[in-house]
Design a protein around this motif. Structure first.
Motif, PDB file in Angstrom:
ATOM      1  N   MET A   1       0.839  -1.193   0.000  1.00 50.74           N
ATOM      2  CA  MET A   1       0.000   0.000   0.000  1.00 50.74           C
ATOM      3  C   MET A   1       0.880   1.251   0.000  1.00 50.74           C
ATOM      4  SD  MET A   1      -2.553   1.416   2.968  1.00 50.74           S
ATOM      5  CE  MET A   1      -3.506  -0.096   3.075  1.00 50.74           C
ATOM      6  N   ASN A   2       0.575   2.180  -0.905  1.00 53.63           N
ATOM      7  CA  ASN A   2       1.248   3.468  -0.941  1.00 53.63           C
ATOM      8  C   ASN A   2       0.254   4.583  -0.642  1.00 53.63           C
ATOM      9  OD1 ASN A   2       3.867   2.642  -1.664  1.00 53.63           O
ATOM     10  ND2 ASN A   2       3.250   2.464  -3.809  1.00 53.63           N
ATOM     11  N   ILE A   3       0.721   5.616   0.006  1.00 55.19           N
ATOM     12  CA  ILE A   3      -0.082   6.812   0.235  1.00 55.19           C
ATOM     13  C   ILE A   3       0.717   8.001  -0.288  1.00 55.19           C
ATOM     14  CG2 ILE A   3      -1.183   8.298   1.948  1.00 55.19           C
ATOM     15  CD1 ILE A   3      -1.323   5.767   3.754  1.00 55.19           C
ATOM     16  N   ILE A   4       0.087   8.822  -1.133  1.00 52.86           N
ATOM     17  CA  ILE A   4       0.772   9.964  -1.731  1.00 52.86           C
ATOM     18  C   ILE A   4       0.019  11.248  -1.386  1.00 52.86           C
ATOM     19  CG2 ILE A   4       1.683  10.968  -3.863  1.00 52.86           C
ATOM     20  CD1 ILE A   4       1.459   8.179  -5.116  1.00 52.86           C
ATOM     21  N   PHE A   5       0.691  12.150  -0.699  1.00 51.32           N
ATOM     22  CA  PHE A   5       0.136  13.467  -0.392  1.00 51.32           C
ATOM     23  C   PHE A   5       0.662  14.456  -1.432  1.00 51.32           C
ATOM     24  CE2 PHE A   5       0.056  11.381   3.761  1.00 51.32           C
ATOM     25  CZ  PHE A   5      -1.233  11.675   4.192  1.00 51.32           C
ATOM     26  N   ILE A   6      -0.250  15.223  -2.033  1.00 51.32           N
ATOM     27  CA  ILE A   6       0.149  16.133  -3.112  1.00 51.32           C
ATOM     28  C   ILE A   6      -0.280  17.559  -2.791  1.00 51.32           C
ATOM     29  CG2 ILE A   6      -0.004  16.612  -5.584  1.00 51.32           C
ATOM     30  CD1 ILE A   6      -0.748  13.717  -6.038  1.00 51.32           C
ATOM     31  N   ASP A   7       0.648  18.481  -2.950  1.00 49.28           N
ATOM     32  CA  ASP A   7       0.363  19.896  -2.729  1.00 49.28           C
ATOM     33  C   ASP A   7       1.177  20.704  -3.727  1.00 49.28           C
ATOM     34  OD1 ASP A   7      -0.734  22.154  -1.625  1.00 49.28           O
ATOM     35  OD2 ASP A   7       0.438  22.105   0.221  1.00 49.28           O
ATOM     36  N   ASP A   8       0.925  22.013  -3.775  1.00 50.49           N
ATOM     37  CA  ASP A   8       1.678  22.868  -4.703  1.00 50.49           C
ATOM     38  C   ASP A   8       2.438  23.961  -3.968  1.00 50.49           C
ATOM     39  OD1 ASP A   8      -0.362  24.434  -3.869  1.00 50.49           O
ATOM     40  OD2 ASP A   8      -1.044  25.056  -5.842  1.00 50.49           O
ATOM     41  N   LYS A   9       2.563  23.813  -2.653  1.00 49.32           N
ATOM     42  CA  LYS A   9       3.286  24.813  -1.865  1.00 49.32           C
ATOM     43  C   LYS A   9       4.538  24.186  -1.277  1.00 49.32           C
ATOM     44  CE  LYS A   9       2.952  27.907   2.110  1.00 49.32           C
ATOM     45  NZ  LYS A   9       2.134  28.336   3.265  1.00 49.32           N
ATOM     46  N   ILE A  10       5.682  24.721  -1.652  1.00 50.49           N
ATOM     47  CA  ILE A  10       6.939  24.226  -1.111  1.00 50.49           C
ATOM     48  C   ILE A  10       7.252  24.996   0.163  1.00 50.49           C
ATOM     49  CG2 ILE A  10       8.369  25.798  -2.489  1.00 50.49           C
ATOM     50  CD1 ILE A  10      10.350  23.381  -2.751  1.00 50.49           C
ATOM     51  N   LEU A  11       7.526  24.281   1.239  1.00 52.76           N
ATOM     52  CA  LEU A  11       7.776  24.928   2.510  1.00 52.76           C
ATOM     53  C   LEU A  11       9.121  25.653   2.500  1.00 52.76           C
ATOM     54  CD1 LEU A  11       6.485  22.212   4.998  1.00 52.76           C
ATOM     55  CD2 LEU A  11       5.271  24.157   4.034  1.00 52.76           C
ATOM     56  N   SER A  12       9.195  26.735   3.234  1.00 51.41           N
ATOM     57  CA  SER A  12      10.368  27.601   3.198  1.00 51.41           C
ATOM     58  C   SER A  12      11.629  26.940   3.738  1.00 51.41           C
ATOM     59  CB  SER A  12      10.096  28.883   4.004  1.00 51.41           C
ATOM     60  OG  SER A  12       9.736  28.550   5.340  1.00 51.41           O
ATOM     61  N   ASN A  13      11.483  25.886   4.548  1.00 49.65           N
ATOM     62  CA  ASN A  13      12.660  25.271   5.140  1.00 49.65           C
ATOM     63  C   ASN A  13      13.256  24.162   4.265  1.00 49.65           C
ATOM     64  OD1 ASN A  13      10.618  23.398   5.460  1.00 49.65           O
ATOM     65  ND2 ASN A  13      11.123  22.901   7.575  1.00 49.65           N
ATOM     66  N   LYS A  14      12.772  24.022   3.031  1.00 47.75           N
ATOM     67  CA  LYS A  14      13.327  23.021   2.133  1.00 47.75           C
ATOM     68  C   LYS A  14      14.737  23.413   1.694  1.00 47.75           C
ATOM     69  CE  LYS A  14       9.793  20.237   2.022  1.00 47.75           C
ATOM     70  NZ  LYS A  14       9.862  18.880   2.564  1.00 47.75           N
TER      71      LYS A  14
END
Length: 265
Positions: free
Chosen positions: A1-14
């Protein structure tokens, strides 16, 4: 089982490397250590679809996959169409029963505020008219004295004006169509609009946005999220994503889909 969370905002601490690849290819995907959980950050304005599909096809080859989209990209048709091509993918949706449960919250507000029924003023915030809104409108004009309509999309004014005139003539009501809230103080504001955001000082009003499933606090998926809230917060901190950008009812439904696997240590 895989779970994929998808967003379009890159966090500033990357890291700078992540930011560079995100800008160059339009996405960044990462697997959470010791978990079958992936995070995918998509730059909607600039994404190399060909490479993204290759990466996702590799991840999605497993038997079962659950995809969880943030509020920001929940209606992105190109992303949805890609995932729908795969039979082994379940796109986790929010649970929105507000059309069914709205009277529970409205009546509670009226009772808690001790507002007399004849003093209740109701405002419908709409873009256009449809059968659901018509049904709700008839309910409220039969139960409350003042019911008005705030029309945010003025292109539909003629059609709605004709409809409102018909109701006023047949039912003896005095529904007004307004383009902005003036002096009249509305107790209940029902937001059906999807095209435009509705902003109003609601200190003395109860605003029910039918598009926001997280207002349905009696739903089972919302209650599941609340019961496991701290563990969800810890998970999102671990995977480096902003939990506030995902519906609570959607995360509650994911918990049901995975039988709690999502929060297993």
């Amino acid at each position: 089982m895989n779970i994929i969370f998808i967003d379009d905002k890159i966090l500033s601490n990357k890291s700078k490397l992540i930011c560079y690849l995100y800008e160059k290819y339009g996405f960044w995907v990462k697997k959470c250590k010791n978990k079958r959980i992936y995070t995918l950050l998509i730059n909607k304005n600039k994404v190399n679809v060909k490479i993204l599909k290759k990466v996702l096809s590799f991840i999605l080859r497993k038997d079962i996959n659950y995809v969880v989209l943030s509020k920001s990209i929940d209606q992105n048709k190109s992303i949805l169409s890609f995932f729908k091509e795969h039979e082994n993918i379940t796109i986790v949706t929010q649970q929105n029963n507000l059309l069914k449960n709205d009277l529970i919250y409205i009546n509670k507000y009226i009772n808690d505020k001790q507002i007399m029924k004849e003093q209740v003023r109701v405002l419908f915030v709409i873009d256009s008219i449809n059968d659901i809104i018509v049904s709700k409108l008839y309910y409220f004009i039969q139960n409350y004295k003042i019911v008005d309509i705030l029309l945010l999309d003025t292109q539909n004014y003629s059609k709605i004006k004709k409809f409102v005139d018909k109701i006023n003539n047949e039912e003896g009501t005095v529904i007004e169509i307004i383009d902005k809230i003036k002096q009249k103080n509305y107790n209940i504001i029902l937001v059906f609009s999807k095209k435009q955001k509705f902003f109003y000082d609601c200190s003395n009003s109860y605003i029910l946005d039918y598009n926001n499933s997280d207002l349905d606090i009696c739903s089972n998926t919302y209650l599941i999220f609340e019961k496991n809230k701290q563990r969800f917060i810890e998970l999102f901190k671990l995977i480096g994503m902003d939990i506030s950008r995902f519906e609570k009812t959607k995360l509650g439904k994911l918990y049901i889909h995975t039988n709690g696997f999502i929060l297993d240590k």
